[in-house]
Design a protein around this motif. Structure first.
Motif, PDB file in Angstrom:
ATOM      1  N   HIS A 360      14.381 -12.245  -7.570  1.00  0.00           N
ATOM      2  CA  HIS A 360      14.727 -11.736  -6.243  1.00  0.00           C
ATOM      3  C   HIS A 360      13.668 -12.196  -5.249  1.00  0.00           C
ATOM      4  N   ILE A 361      14.100 -12.739  -4.121  1.00  0.00           N
ATOM      5  CA  ILE A 361      13.220 -13.084  -3.012  1.00  0.00           C
ATOM      6  C   ILE A 361      13.234 -11.923  -2.023  1.00  0.00           C
ATOM      7  N   LEU A 362      12.064 -11.337  -1.757  1.00  0.00           N
ATOM      8  CA  LEU A 362      12.024 -10.163  -0.886  1.00  0.00           C
ATOM      9  C   LEU A 362      12.244 -10.547   0.570  1.00  0.00           C
ATOM     10  N   SER A 363      13.134  -9.814   1.224  1.00  0.00           N
ATOM     11  CA  SER A 363      13.369  -9.994   2.653  1.00  0.00           C
ATOM     12  C   SER A 363      12.291  -9.261   3.448  1.00  0.00           C
ATOM     13  N   THR A 364      12.286  -9.466   4.751  1.00  0.00           N
ATOM     14  CA  THR A 364      11.343  -8.749   5.619  1.00  0.00           C
ATOM     15  C   THR A 364      11.538  -7.244   5.479  1.00  0.00           C
ATOM     16  N   GLU A 365      12.800  -6.810   5.410  1.00  0.00           N
ATOM     17  CA  GLU A 365      13.078  -5.384   5.235  1.00  0.00           C
ATOM     18  C   GLU A 365      12.577  -4.898   3.879  1.00  0.00           C
ATOM     19  N   ASP A 366      12.793  -5.688   2.833  1.00  0.00           N
ATOM     20  CA  ASP A 366      12.312  -5.316   1.500  1.00  0.00           C
ATOM     21  C   ASP A 366      10.805  -5.078   1.509  1.00  0.00           C
ATOM     22  N   LEU A 367      10.072  -5.981   2.122  1.00  0.00           N
ATOM     23  CA  LEU A 367       8.614  -5.886   2.145  1.00  0.00           C
ATOM     24  C   LEU A 367       8.154  -4.624   2.877  1.00  0.00           C
ATOM     25  N   LEU A 368       8.850  -4.277   3.951  1.00  0.00           N
ATOM     26  CA  LEU A 368       8.509  -3.067   4.702  1.00  0.00           C
ATOM     27  C   LEU A 368       8.790  -1.815   3.868  1.00  0.00           C
ATOM     28  N   LEU A 369       9.967  -1.750   3.265  1.00  0.00           N
ATOM     29  CA  LEU A 369      10.314  -0.581   2.457  1.00  0.00           C
ATOM     30  C   LEU A 369       9.430  -0.494   1.226  1.00  0.00           C
ATOM     31  N   ARG A 370       9.100  -1.638   0.657  1.00  0.00           N
ATOM     32  CA  ARG A 370       8.207  -1.639  -0.507  1.00  0.00           C
ATOM     33  C   ARG A 370       6.864  -0.990  -0.154  1.00  0.00           C
ATOM     34  N   ARG A 371       6.340  -1.318   1.023  1.00  0.00           N
ATOM     35  CA  ARG A 371       5.046  -0.771   1.437  1.00  0.00           C
ATOM     36  C   ARG A 371       5.104   0.752   1.528  1.00  0.00           C
ATOM     37  N   HIS A 372       6.183   1.276   2.088  1.00  0.00           N
ATOM     38  CA  HIS A 372       6.282   2.727   2.246  1.00  0.00           C
ATOM     39  C   HIS A 372       6.532   3.427   0.912  1.00  0.00           C
ATOM     40  N   ILE A 373       7.381   2.854   0.082  1.00  0.00           N
ATOM     41  CA  ILE A 373       7.645   3.465  -1.223  1.00  0.00           C
ATOM     42  C   ILE A 373       6.392   3.433  -2.087  1.00  0.00           C
ATOM     43  N   GLN A 374       5.665   2.312  -2.031  1.00  0.00           N
ATOM     44  CA  GLN A 374       4.426   2.224  -2.797  1.00  0.00           C
ATOM     45  C   GLN A 374       3.415   3.275  -2.332  1.00  0.00           C
ATOM     46  N   ALA A 375       3.305   3.474  -1.025  1.00  0.00           N
ATOM     47  CA  ALA A 375       2.365   4.467  -0.491  1.00  0.00           C
ATOM     48  C   ALA A 375       2.746   5.879  -0.944  1.00  0.00           C
ATOM     49  N   LEU A 376       4.025   6.178  -0.939  1.00  0.00           N
ATOM     50  CA  LEU A 376       4.471   7.498  -1.393  1.00  0.00           C
ATOM     51  C   LEU A 376       4.187   7.692  -2.875  1.00  0.00           C
ATOM     52  N   MET A 377       4.446   6.673  -3.685  1.00  0.00           N
ATOM     53  CA  MET A 377       4.231   6.784  -5.124  1.00  0.00           C
ATOM     54  C   MET A 377       2.757   6.917  -5.476  1.00  0.00           C
ATOM     55  N   CYS A 378       1.887   6.286  -4.686  1.00  0.00           N
ATOM     56  CA  CYS A 378       0.455   6.279  -5.001  1.00  0.00           C
ATOM     57  C   CYS A 378      -0.327   7.377  -4.291  1.00  0.00           C
ATOM     58  N   ASN A 379       0.012   7.635  -3.027  1.00  0.00           N
ATOM     59  CA  ASN A 379      -0.799   8.538  -2.204  1.00  0.00           C
ATOM     60  C   ASN A 379      -0.062   9.791  -1.751  1.00  0.00           C
ATOM     61  N   PHE A 380       1.226   9.883  -2.074  1.00  0.00           N
ATOM     62  CA  PHE A 380       2.065  11.013  -1.661  1.00  0.00           C
ATOM     63  C   PHE A 380       2.149  11.132  -0.143  1.00  0.00           C
ATOM     64  N   GLU A 381       1.973  10.036   0.562  1.00  0.00           N
ATOM     65  CA  GLU A 381       2.162  10.026   2.005  1.00  0.00           C
ATOM     66  C   GLU A 381       2.309   8.585   2.468  1.00  0.00           C
ATOM     67  N   THR A 382       2.895   8.425   3.639  1.00  0.00           N
ATOM     68  CA  THR A 382       2.976   7.101   4.242  1.00  0.00           C
ATOM     69  C   THR A 382       3.009   7.257   5.761  1.00  0.00           C
ATOM     70  N   THR A 383       2.514   6.239   6.445  1.00  0.00           N
ATOM     71  CA  THR A 383       2.494   6.236   7.910  1.00  0.00           C
ATOM     72  C   THR A 383       3.212   4.997   8.415  1.00  0.00           C
ATOM     73  N   TRP A 384       3.671   5.055   9.645  1.00  0.00           N
ATOM     74  CA  TRP A 384       4.370   3.903  10.204  1.00  0.00           C
ATOM     75  C   TRP A 384       4.001   3.722  11.667  1.00  0.00           C
ATOM     76  N   ASN A 385       4.310   2.541  12.156  1.00  0.00           N
ATOM     77  CA  ASN A 385       4.054   2.234  13.557  1.00  0.00           C
ATOM     78  C   ASN A 385       5.373   2.071  14.306  1.00  0.00           C
ATOM     79  N   LYS A 386       5.274   1.731  15.583  1.00  0.00           N
ATOM     80  CA  LYS A 386       6.459   1.648  16.424  1.00  0.00           C
ATOM     81  C   LYS A 386       7.434   0.593  15.910  1.00  0.00           C
ATOM     82  N   ALA A 387       6.901  -0.516  15.408  1.00  0.00           N
ATOM     83  CA  ALA A 387       7.773  -1.582  14.916  1.00  0.00           C
ATOM     84  C   ALA A 387       8.564  -1.129  13.686  1.00  0.00           C
ATOM     85  N   ASP A 388       7.923  -0.316  12.831  1.00  0.00           N
ATOM     86  CA  ASP A 388       8.611   0.149  11.621  1.00  0.00           C
ATOM     87  C   ASP A 388       9.880   0.923  11.960  1.00  0.00           C
ATOM     88  N   VAL A 389       9.798   1.817  12.939  1.00  0.00           N
ATOM     89  CA  VAL A 389      10.947   2.676  13.240  1.00  0.00           C
ATOM     90  C   VAL A 389      12.002   1.940  14.059  1.00  0.00           C
TER      91      VAL A 389
END
Length: 452
Positions: A360-389
């Motif tokens: 699978h080749i990750l899309s731009t959306e995949d990479l963004l969602l991966r970052r947030h899911i990884q943060a939740l799995m590791c740190n139990f929290e995630t933050t985002w900026n204006k571009a994310d939303v």
């Protein structure tokens, strides 16, 4: 309806995003995989190094609870041909890179890595080192079956830089051991643990499983009391994944009637969590516990905990190379999986072909969602900026979190989501809110094990 009944649905474990069943193979080919490898290697080899997962699939007996890719045999003549093919596959990767790889992490998984003789393991690891450099604080680990992990195995790997060992314990109750075909006396585990410490291993992990057939509160309590006496540095306390539609007859030795369910199953985890906490272990991410001196604990405290196809690790590497039949690789920009059958994998490697069967080749959306899911799995929290939303998938995910917030599982702030203490048992459900690919294509059959 209780929260456990409400949220005990099928859910991924999120060692990747997208999850394997949702890889888009239409955009993938070996050429693009190799290009993504070279791009990732060039960007991160100097700063991060690389991780290597080596899959050693052989076992002498079938453990009926196991969901791993394995091959059952008592013929140890398979060792050398398989090992030679691993080194040949490693050579294909070496030829792609302009510089010597810097190894941050190696993990030997299975199957049963200690099926291989100490001599063959030494040849294998020395062959990996021949074309690479070890980072000074590299994390090298292997999985072992207590029944066949000898002092010679441990000493050989220790001489090669290994300091971490993971033993599959699962349960000490004789009835449970019998039904899952995993019989190993307490005394055997004690001997291997003591020998490992005498040799110099600094991090010993025990794998335990809750939700196994015939387990009871009393049997789990007895098992954990025995574990506490042995004092491993880390404990992985996994939920049993009952997936007989994938694993066939192995998991059909018993029926669903033999399994603890819902609140009964979750109570086993809460019992373990309480007992671990009372004895100096801290819960790390999902299903993991560590003592304060262990690097997994320190990485969680420092916010550097990482999650990939090997589970939780104490170092972040963008590039993970998977060697061996069925191994999965991750360049950060792409995923790939090798041929699952040993014969087909070896056939392609011996033709000097990359033995990838899908990816699978990750899309731009995949990479963004991966970052947030990884943060939740590791740190139990995630933050985002204006571009994310501005991403529809993030907006949709936040909408799905509203019900979980009403149930007290998460708290959603203007630029942050954090998981409450009440919500930690439901982390897979929380991450699933951001799984855009799953929501866009709901599975027609069960793909994943239950979340709780």
């Amino acid at each position: 309806m209780t929260l456990i009944q409400k949220y005990n649905t099928a859910a991924p474990r999120y060692t990747s995003y997208p999850t394997v069943p949702y890889w888009d193979e239409s955009t993938f080919d070996a050429t693009r995989w190799k290009q993504s490898l070279q791009e990732s290697f060039k960007a991160t080899n100097t700063t991060e190094g690389i991780s290597i997962y080596i899959h050693l699939p052989y076992c002498e007996k079938l453990c009926t609870y196991c969901g791993c890719n394995k091959h059952i045999t008592v013929n140890h003549g398979v060792e050398k041909p398989y090992m030679d093919a691993i080194l040949r596959e490693w050579g294909l990767y070496i030829n792609l890179f302009e510089k010597r790889p810097r190894i941050r992490e190696i993990h030997l998984g299975g199957g049963t890595p200690t099926f291989f003789s100490p001599e063959n393991l030494a040849v294998l690891i020395s062959g990996i080192y021949e074309h690479a450099d070890l980072i000074s604080d590299a994390s090298l680990s292997f999985e072992g079956h207590p029944n066949n992990t000898t002092a010679a195995h441990m000493q050989t790997l220790h001489n090669l830089g290994f300091r971490r060992m993971s033993l599959g314990i699962q349960d000490f109750d004789p009835r449970v051991q019998d039904i899952i075909n995993r019989i190993q006396p307490y005394e055997t585990v004690e001997r291997v643990t003591n020998e490992a410490r005498e040799i110099g291993y600094t991090s010993i992990n025990y794998d335990l499983v809750y939700g196994l057939p015939l387990q009871t509160k009393e049997s789990v309590q007895d098992t954990i009391n025995k574990i506490i006496q042995l004092g491993p540095d880390r404990i992985s306390f996994y939920s049993y994944a009952h997936v007989p539609w994938i694993k066939g007859n192995g998991q059909r030795k018993y029926s669903e009637a033999d399994l603890p369910k819902d609140e009964e199953k979750r109570a086993l985890y809460e019992l373990g969590k309480t007992m671990f906490a009372e004895n100096g272990y801290t819960e790390i991410g999902m299903d993991h516990f560590a003592r304060p001196h262990d690097s997994l604990y320190r990485s969680a405290q420092e916010g550097t905990l990482h999650r990939n196809f090997m589970g939780y690790t104490d170092h972040h590497t963008s590039l993970m190379i998977g060697l061996g039949a069925s191994s999965i690789g991750d360049s950060w920009y792409a995923y790939t999986q090798n041929e699952k059958t040993i014969d087909r994998w070896m056939e392609r490697v011996n033709k000097d072909e990359f033995p990838v069967v899908r990816g699978h080749i990750l899309s731009t959306e995949d990479l963004l969602l991966r970052r947030h899911i990884q943060a939740l799995m590791c740190n139990f929290e995630t933050t985002w900026n204006k571009a994310d939303v501005q991403c529809d998938a993030i907006v949709e995910g936040l909408q799905r979190l509203q019900e979980l917030e009403r149930d007290g599982l998460v708290s959603v702030r203007p630029k942050k989501v954090f998981v409450t203490e009440k919500g930690r048992p439901f982390i897979r459900n929380i991450c699933m809110a951001f799984d855009a690919r799953l929501w866009r294509r709901q599975p027609q059959s069960q793909l994943f094990s239950s979340a709780i």
